[in-house]
Design a protein around this motif. Structure first.
Motif, short mmCIF file in Angstrom:
data_model
loop_
_atom_site.label_atom_id
_atom_site.label_comp_id
_atom_site.label_asym_id
_atom_site.label_seq_id
_atom_site.Cartn_x
_atom_site.Cartn_y
_atom_site.Cartn_z
N ILE A 1 0.85 -1.19 0.00
CA ILE A 1 0.00 0.00 0.00
C ILE A 1 0.89 1.24 0.00
O ILE A 1 1.80 1.36 0.81
N ASN B 1 -11.99 -1.26 0.22
CA ASN B 1 -10.96 -0.64 1.05
C ASN B 1 -9.86 0.08 0.30
O ASN B 1 -9.14 0.87 0.89
N TYR B 2 -9.69 -0.21 -0.99
CA TYR B 2 -8.53 0.29 -1.70
C TYR B 2 -8.88 0.88 -3.06
O TYR B 2 -9.89 0.54 -3.67
N ASP C 1 -4.92 3.26 0.27
CA ASP C 1 -6.03 3.14 1.20
C ASP C 1 -7.12 4.09 0.70
O ASP C 1 -6.86 5.26 0.40
N LYS C 2 -8.32 3.60 0.59
CA LYS C 2 -9.42 4.39 0.00
C LYS C 2 -9.71 5.66 0.81
O LYS C 2 -9.99 6.71 0.25
N GLN D 1 -7.57 7.41 2.69
CA GLN D 1 -6.48 8.36 2.48
C GLN D 1 -6.60 9.00 1.10
O GLN D 1 -6.40 10.22 0.95
#
Length: 163
Positions: free
Chosen positions: A2, A101-102, A138-139, A141
């Motif tokens: 990530i 999540n991403y 990270d979604k 962020q």
């Protein structure tokens, strides 16, 4: 792995104005994409998320593609020529996918469209870079960074460029 996405203020070499840049793990987005590539593109590309896109339909196209629906793919213009500030010159595309999540920027390439039916056609004809690597965020962020750019787009006199 990530990657961390954040913003930083830089100076546009063509206008001498300050602007927000996107950093990936502390390195500018432009440098991150081009570090392993041997491509003849004029340096000084800037984020398409800036309020510098004066054409409302170009701006709308960019923002509609920033965060696709889960398991959908968009071809997001992420960098544009810092001199012309539109989607007709050098535009870097990120194939973008999300899950719960991403956010995944799967690959990168240069838009090679002929400018017809713009801006809807942006991302339809892309010369994909052979050695570009996927970047995963990270979604939450990613959304925070987008919100920093949106803040200025939504303010009446919002302006990210200043001397």
């Amino acid at each position: 792995m990530i990657s961390r996405i954040e913003t930083n203020i830089l100076v546009n070499p063509f206008t001498n104005y300050n602007y927000y840049d996107i950093l990936i793990d502390g390195i500018s987005l432009e440098e991150t994409i081009f570090k392993n590539l041997n491509i003849e593109i004029k340096k000084g590309l800037v984020s398409t998320f800036l309020n510098w896109l004066s054409n409302p339909s170009e701006r709308e196209t960019v923002w509609k593609r920033t965060l696709p629906e889960i398991d959908q793919t968009t071809f997001l213009p992420i960098l544009m020529c810092g001199e012309d500030l539109d989607l007709l010159c050098d535009v870097i595309i990120a194939e973008t996918v999300t899950d719960n999540n991403y956010v995944y920027w799967k690959r990168f390439g240069l838009d090679i469209g002929n400018g017809e039916n713009m801006p809807k056609s942006i991302g339809k004809n892309v010369q994909w870079f052979m050695n570009s690597s996927e970047i995963i965020f990270d979604k939450n962020q990613y959304s925070e960074v987008l919100n920093k750019f949106r803040k200025y787009l939504n303010e009446e006199n919002g302006n990210l460029c200043y001397k």
